[in-house]
Design a protein around this motif. Sequence first.
Motif, PDB file in Angstrom:
ATOM      1  N   THR A  46      58.401  99.829  26.460  1.00 18.11           N
ATOM      2  CA  THR A  46      58.850 100.649  25.328  1.00 18.11           C
ATOM      3  C   THR A  46      60.274 101.226  25.464  1.00 18.11           C
ATOM      4  O   THR A  46      60.967 100.952  26.481  1.00 18.11           O
ATOM      5  CB  THR A  46      57.620 101.511  25.632  1.00 18.11           C
ATOM      6  N   CYS A  47      60.396 101.517  24.286  1.00 21.09           N
ATOM      7  CA  CYS A  47      61.438 102.338  24.207  1.00 21.09           C
ATOM      8  C   CYS A  47      61.862 103.206  23.349  1.00 21.09           C
ATOM      9  O   CYS A  47      61.173 103.474  22.459  1.00 21.09           O
ATOM     10  CB  CYS A  47      62.950 101.283  23.226  1.00 21.09           C
ATOM     11  N   SER A  48      62.253 104.353  23.545  1.00 19.36           N
ATOM     12  CA  SER A  48      62.725 105.568  23.350  1.00 19.36           C
ATOM     13  C   SER A  48      63.648 105.689  22.517  1.00 19.36           C
ATOM     14  O   SER A  48      63.896 107.025  22.218  1.00 19.36           O
ATOM     15  CB  SER A  48      62.142 106.659  24.387  1.00 19.36           C
ATOM     16  N   ILE A  49      64.524 105.367  22.481  1.00  9.90           N
ATOM     17  CA  ILE A  49      65.682 105.840  21.978  1.00  9.90           C
ATOM     18  C   ILE A  49      65.788 105.758  20.247  1.00  9.90           C
ATOM     19  O   ILE A  49      66.201 107.012  19.793  1.00  9.90           O
ATOM     20  CB  ILE A  49      67.189 104.546  22.362  1.00  9.90           C
ATOM     21  N   ARG A  50      65.402 104.950  19.429  1.00 12.14           N
ATOM     22  CA  ARG A  50      65.454 105.042  18.435  1.00 12.14           C
ATOM     23  C   ARG A  50      64.048 106.115  17.811  1.00 12.14           C
ATOM     24  O   ARG A  50      63.833 106.758  18.538  1.00 12.14           O
ATOM     25  CB  ARG A  50      64.656 103.355  16.913  1.00 12.14           C
ATOM     26  N   ILE A  77      54.493 100.881  29.483  1.00 10.50           N
ATOM     27  CA  ILE A  77      56.047 100.529  30.633  1.00 10.50           C
ATOM     28  C   ILE A  77      57.038 100.617  30.010  1.00 10.50           C
ATOM     29  O   ILE A  77      56.992 100.709  28.444  1.00 10.50           O
ATOM     30  CB  ILE A  77      55.490  99.414  31.739  1.00 10.50           C
ATOM     31  N   GLY A  78      57.837 101.682  30.595  1.00  7.42           N
ATOM     32  CA  GLY A  78      59.629 101.586  29.980  1.00  7.42           C
ATOM     33  C   GLY A  78      59.468 103.390  29.729  1.00  7.42           C
ATOM     34  O   GLY A  78      58.400 104.019  29.875  1.00  7.42           O
ATOM     35  N   CYS A  79      60.681 103.395  28.749  1.00  8.79           N
ATOM     36  CA  CYS A  79      60.974 104.466  28.354  1.00  8.79           C
ATOM     37  C   CYS A  79      59.649 105.440  27.516  1.00  8.79           C
ATOM     38  O   CYS A  79      60.188 106.747  27.923  1.00  8.79           O
ATOM     39  CB  CYS A  79      62.118 104.557  28.006  1.00  8.79           C
ATOM     40  N   GLY A 100      57.463 104.391  34.271  1.00 12.67           N
ATOM     41  CA  GLY A 100      58.873 103.996  33.803  1.00 12.67           C
ATOM     42  C   GLY A 100      60.046 103.253  34.608  1.00 12.67           C
ATOM     43  O   GLY A 100      58.692 102.875  35.807  1.00 12.67           O
ATOM     44  N   SER A 101      60.230 103.356  33.633  1.00 13.72           N
ATOM     45  CA  SER A 101      61.671 102.069  35.015  1.00 13.72           C
ATOM     46  C   SER A 101      61.689 101.992  36.115  1.00 13.72           C
ATOM     47  O   SER A 101      61.885 101.042  37.131  1.00 13.72           O
ATOM     48  CB  SER A 101      63.062 101.714  33.818  1.00 13.72           C
ATOM     49  N   THR A 166      64.281 109.616  30.565  1.00 12.37           N
ATOM     50  CA  THR A 166      63.140 108.811  30.798  1.00 12.37           C
ATOM     51  C   THR A 166      63.654 107.448  32.193  1.00 12.37           C
ATOM     52  O   THR A 166      62.640 106.758  32.639  1.00 12.37           O
ATOM     53  CB  THR A 166      63.009 107.435  29.894  1.00 12.37           C
ATOM     54  N   ARG A 167      65.034 107.264  32.191  1.00  9.15           N
ATOM     55  CA  ARG A 167      65.091 105.962  33.342  1.00  9.15           C
ATOM     56  C   ARG A 167      65.598 106.593  34.239  1.00  9.15           C
ATOM     57  O   ARG A 167      66.669 105.786  35.670  1.00  9.15           O
ATOM     58  CB  ARG A 167      66.143 105.609  32.617  1.00  9.15           C
ATOM     59  N   GLY A 168      65.551 108.559  34.844  1.00 11.69           N
ATOM     60  CA  GLY A 168      66.484 108.884  35.979  1.00 11.69           C
ATOM     61  C   GLY A 168      67.644 108.544  36.233  1.00 11.69           C
ATOM     62  O   GLY A 168      68.412 108.330  35.288  1.00 11.69           O
ATOM     63  N   LYS A 169      68.251 109.239  37.345  1.00 17.41           N
ATOM     64  CA  LYS A 169      69.476 109.663  37.897  1.00 17.41           C
ATOM     65  C   LYS A 169      70.583 108.146  38.496  1.00 17.41           C
ATOM     66  O   LYS A 169      69.826 106.942  38.029  1.00 17.41           O
ATOM     67  CB  LYS A 169      69.979 110.417  38.777  1.00 17.41           C
TER      68      LYS A 169
END
Length: 458
Positions: A46-50, A77-79, A100-101, A166-169
Motif C-alpha cells: 500500500t501507499c499513503s501519499i494520495r 504491507i507498506g505505508c 510496514g516497510s 510510515t517509512r522511518g528515519k
Amino acid sequence: MKTFYIETFGCQMNAHDSEKVVGTLVHEGYTQVVDEAEAGLILYNTCSIRDKAEQKVFHRLNEYKRMQGEGKKFAVIGCVAQQEGQKIFERAPYVSLVAGSASYRNLPDMLARLEAGETRITGLDDRETEETFDTDFTSRSNPHRGYITIIEGCDKFCAYCVVPYTRGKERSRTSASVLAEAQRIAGLGYTEIQLLGQNVNSYRDPSGKRSFAELMVAVGEINGIERVRFTTSHPRDFTKDIVDAIDATPTLCNHVHLPVQSGSTNVLRAMQREYTREWYLERIAWTHAAKRDISLTSDIIVGFPGETDQDFEDTITLLEAVKYDSIFGFKYSPRPNTPAIHMHDSISEEVKAERLAILNTRQREIQREHYARHLNQVDRVMVEGGRNSRGQVLGRSMQNKTVNFTCETTPTVGSYVDVKITQVFPSSLVGEAVSEAIAPSAALLAQQALNARVVVLS
C-alpha cells in the motif's frame, strides 16, 4: 504448493519494494500466481501519499472478504499498513499480517509464523531501526532497468508529508553493498540502473567511503552500464558535486528531479521545507550553467493552507525562471499524523482546482517552447516497447523523455538506437532511427524471459 498474489500501489520505491518482497517469498518456497483466485496468500502493498489512501485500502480489503472462506490468508504491507496498524485487524479481521516497510527484512520469520497458524502478525515497530532491507533475492520485473534502493526513510518532516511516519528515519546502505548489487545487475545484462530513495541524494555512506556523487560515478563506471538515473532528490541535500559528476560522467543521465513544492518562500516556510525560493534557484543555476543540457523536473503542491494569490503567482514565475521539462502538480490534501493536518485548510477545493489548472496550462506552454531545442538533435534512445498504432517504437532518452520513432525493423526491448528528432510535442519527441539497434546482451534477453513470469501490478 505455497502460492501468492501481490498488488502494488504507489511510487517507484513501492514497486521496487515489491520486487524484493517477491524475491523473498520465492526464496522461501512460494510461487507467484497472476490470479488472486489461485493464491493461498494475498498481499496488498500500500501507499499513503494520495488522498484517502486508507479508505481505498479498506475498500479493496472488503472486496477480498468474499474469499476468506476459501482458506486464503491476507497480508497488508507498506505505508498504509504502518499508518493504520492494528486498526486493520479491527476493520478487516481476516487479515493475518500487517507490516510496514521498515520490517521487510523480517519477512522470512513472519512468513514462518503465518504458516504455523498465527493470525495476527505485525511488523510495525521498526521505524527507528538502523538496518535496511538488503536482499540477494530480488525478482526484477522491469525488463530493461534495474532498481537499487540506496537509502530508506526520511528525516525531513515536511509539514504535509506522511513518509517519515510510515517509512522511518533515514538509513543508508554501505557503498560496498550498493556496488555489489550493481555488479550483479550488470552481470544479468542490464545496462541501466536507477538509484532510489525517498531522498536519494541525502545518502550518507555508513562506511564513510563515498559521497552520493562519488557513488553515482562508481556505479556508472561498472562494465556494461550505459545509464545511471536517480530519484527523488531533496533540494536541501542537492550539492554542486552532483552537477559536476553529471557533467564529467557520460553514463550519468542528464536529468534531475528536484521537487520544489512551491515558488513562495512564505509557503515553503509553512511547509517546513527549510529552504527559500532564492536558495532553490541557486541550485537551478548550477544545472543551467552545466556543460551538458540537464533536464529538470519537479513536484508542486497548490492550495497549501494559507497560500495567497501572490504566493501562487510566485510559483508561476518560478516555472518561467526554471523552465522545467515536466512537473507533477497536486492539490494539497491533509494526510494523517502530519503537522499540516492541524492547520486550517483555508483554500477551497474550487480555488485549488483553478490554481492546478492554471499551473498545468502554463507548464504545458513552457514545455511546448522548451522542447523545441531538441528539433534535429540526434539522441540515443533505449527501446522500452514495441510499435504503436502509428508504427512507431517507444523509447526513452538520456533525459528521461519519451521518444516515439520509426525504423525499418522492430528493435528488441533494452536495445539502443540513435534517433534524429523530427517533431516535438509538449510531452514527447518524435523521430526516425539513424542507426541500427545495438542489441541487448544475451544475459539481458534471458533475464527478460525470466521476468515475464514475474508479475507486479501498479
